[in-house]
Design a protein around this motif. Structure first.
Motif, short mmCIF file in Angstrom:
data_model
loop_
_atom_site.label_atom_id
_atom_site.label_comp_id
_atom_site.label_asym_id
_atom_site.label_seq_id
_atom_site.Cartn_x
_atom_site.Cartn_y
_atom_site.Cartn_z
N SER A 286 84.79 1.58 23.18
CA SER A 286 83.51 1.35 23.92
C SER A 286 83.99 1.71 25.28
O SER A 286 84.72 0.83 25.85
N TYR A 287 83.35 2.56 26.10
CA TYR A 287 83.45 2.76 27.49
C TYR A 287 82.84 1.62 28.58
O TYR A 287 82.89 1.86 29.54
N ARG A 288 81.95 0.82 27.80
CA ARG A 288 81.14 -0.04 28.60
C ARG A 288 81.44 -1.33 27.67
O ARG A 288 81.14 -1.63 26.79
N HIS A 343 78.87 6.08 27.67
CA HIS A 343 79.84 6.10 26.60
C HIS A 343 79.41 7.23 25.76
O HIS A 343 80.08 7.71 25.05
N HIS A 347 82.33 9.44 25.52
CA HIS A 347 83.38 8.92 24.47
C HIS A 347 83.63 10.05 23.62
O HIS A 347 84.67 10.31 23.09
#
Length: 482
Positions: A286-288, A343, A347
């Motif tokens: 996850s980018y967050r 995300h 992603h």
């Protein structure tokens, strides 16, 4: 107190006594610099911390600036200056024969620009300082916690002094060994795909050509790219030379591999730096994580094949910056959904780059019959079918990357908007204000367009009758009838 260099070359103290930042950015590489500059230009208070001293030159791996990244830089009035400091190359020689033609890209920049990463950083840092970013160099992140309302970062400066930075949000742009990612406890699954690659900048008396070249023998690989100022980037690898990254590397070893591949060492001399490294394929799930985001190499690392690493990070930053700015300024009607879309959009792009660059690397170092057969088929396809070459060029350059559109939305939603010629000027010029741009026929303004606050209205320089709402990062947010 640490000190940083001002844009005029003079020293100035870090601003530690002003109001708390709204966003903390960790890492002053290209990704962090673009993100911080965007946020500050949008009126957001930003502090950027970096472990390196100010003015430290980063002789790192990145050397290629692709077309989509140049478009993003053009929307920040930086592309033309950067081009003067590099070498535009409109073809890529691949495996000794195939040339990936970039002239067919539908963009103002139908080429890859070969230029050192530090040139990109120099322009982005100048812009960030001018926009008001507060820099704290020689400052290391040592702790990171978050509440429902803020992020609390513990930092240590070069003199050993500890302090706390509180911000509404934080972004980790601190590279493959990210402290932000480690302190969050975010996994970084993946593996090393190739070891003991040699990277160097050298001078050549007998360069192969002005095209970027990648040549493989099955047991050795050599890649050559011209910077245009007499220096060349060399990447080399030999199957029977698998040793640790910490092992010494000499120019003689690089010459030997190059002779194996090209039949000559190309007159290689005067290396300004030589390094050994390994290449991983990794991506965070996850980018967050609440109020903390990851971007660039902190979120994904992959093979150097295709030269997409720095470019992917810069485009992460362009996607996230306007969304964070909208939320911080209270302009987003659904702030959590907007932040989550970072995300959701980036992603899949990161995963695609990991896969495609890995596939290219595996083809280059192929030595087994099945992979060699696959490589031969790919070369024939790229050579014989222009559409296949165009597809590959679009993905590598970023020009062909789009975001998923919501169900039932217009087919153009989520697609990259080209640099449209409008009555008011080029689209990229209008995007320099950091706002959405609504494009409509002259004399009209679509009432149903969900235009955010501050949207600039422009008009087609043609008889086109539809309308487009273009996001600050140059992608189409909405399309419909005028």
């Amino acid at each position: 107190m640490s000190r940083t260099d001002g844009t005029d070359g003079s020293d100035r103290p870090d601003d530690l006594d002003g109001p708390a930042p709204e966003v903390l950015v960790v890492g002053a590489g290209p990704t962090g610099l673009l993100l911080a500059g965007d946020l500050a230009a949008a009126g957001v208070r930003v502090t950027l911390i970096e472990r390196r001293p100010s003015g430290t030159s980063s002789l790192t791996r990145a050397f290629a600036v692709h077309a989509r990244t140049l478009e993003q830089l053009d929307a920040r009035d930086l592309a033309d200056e950067l081009i003067t400091r590099g070498t535009p190359t409109n073809g890529i020689q691949f495996l000794g024969s195939t040339v990936l033609d970039l002239n067919r890209l539908a963009t103002r920049f139908p080429f890859v620009l070969v230029t050192p990463q530090y040139e990109v950083e120099r322009l982005l840092e100048r812009r960030a300082r001018a926009a008001g970013v507060s820099f704290r160099h020689e400052t290391e992140l040592t702790s990171l916690t978050q509440t429902a309302n803020e992020v609390i970062a513990g930092v240590t400066s070069a003199d050993g002094a500890h302090s706390t930075i509180r911000a509404r949000y934080a972004v980790g742009t601190d590279g493959a060994h990210s402290s932000v990612r480690r302190l969050l406890g975010t996994p970084f699954p993946g593996k090393a795909v190739i070891r003991s690659m040699i990277l160097a900048d050298v001078r050549l008396t007998e360069p192969p050509s002005e095209r970027i070249t990648a040549v493989a023998t099955g047991d050795a690989v050599s890649f050559v790219a011209p910077f245009g100022d007499g220096w060349y980037r060399i990447i080399a690898w030999r199957r029977d030379r698998q040793i640790p990254d910490t092992a010494p590397v000499e120019l003689a070893e690089l010459r030997e591999i190059t002779r194996t591949v090209y039949g000559t060492d190309l007159g290689m001399h005067d290396a300004r730096w030589v390094s050994r490294f390994h290449s991983d394929e990794r991506q965070v799930p996850s980018y967050r994580s609440g109020r903390v985001f990851l971007a660039g190499d902190a979120a994904h690392v992959h093979s150097p094949a295709g030269g997409q690493g720095m470019n992917t990070g810069l485009q992460d930053a362009a996607n996230l910056s306007w969304k964070l700015a909208s939320v911080v300024r209270g302009e987003a009607p659904e702030p959590e959904a907007l932040l989550d879309s970072y995300h959701a959009e980036r992603h899949p792009v990161g995963a695609m780059v990991v896969r495609s660059s890995g596939a290219m690397l595996r083809m280059v170092v192929a030595h087994t019959r099945p992979v060699l057969a696959l490589r031969s088929a790919a070369v024939r396809l790229l050579t014989a079918v222009p559409a296949a070459g165009d597809l590959a060029a679009g993905k590598i350059s970023g020009i062909g990357i789009s975001y998923a559109r919501p169900r039932g939305s217009h087919p153009l939603t989520g697609r990259r908007a080209p640099d449209l010629r409008l009555v008011e000027g080029r689209l990229h010029e209008l995007l320099r204000g950091g706002t959405h741009v609504l494009v409509a026929p002259p004399g009209s303004k679509p009432s149903e367009a969900p235009a955010p606050a501050g949207t600039v209205t422009a008009h087609w320089a043609s008889d086109r009758r539809d309308a487009l709402l273009i996001r600050p990062d140059g992608y189409i947010a909405w399309a419909g009838r005028a």
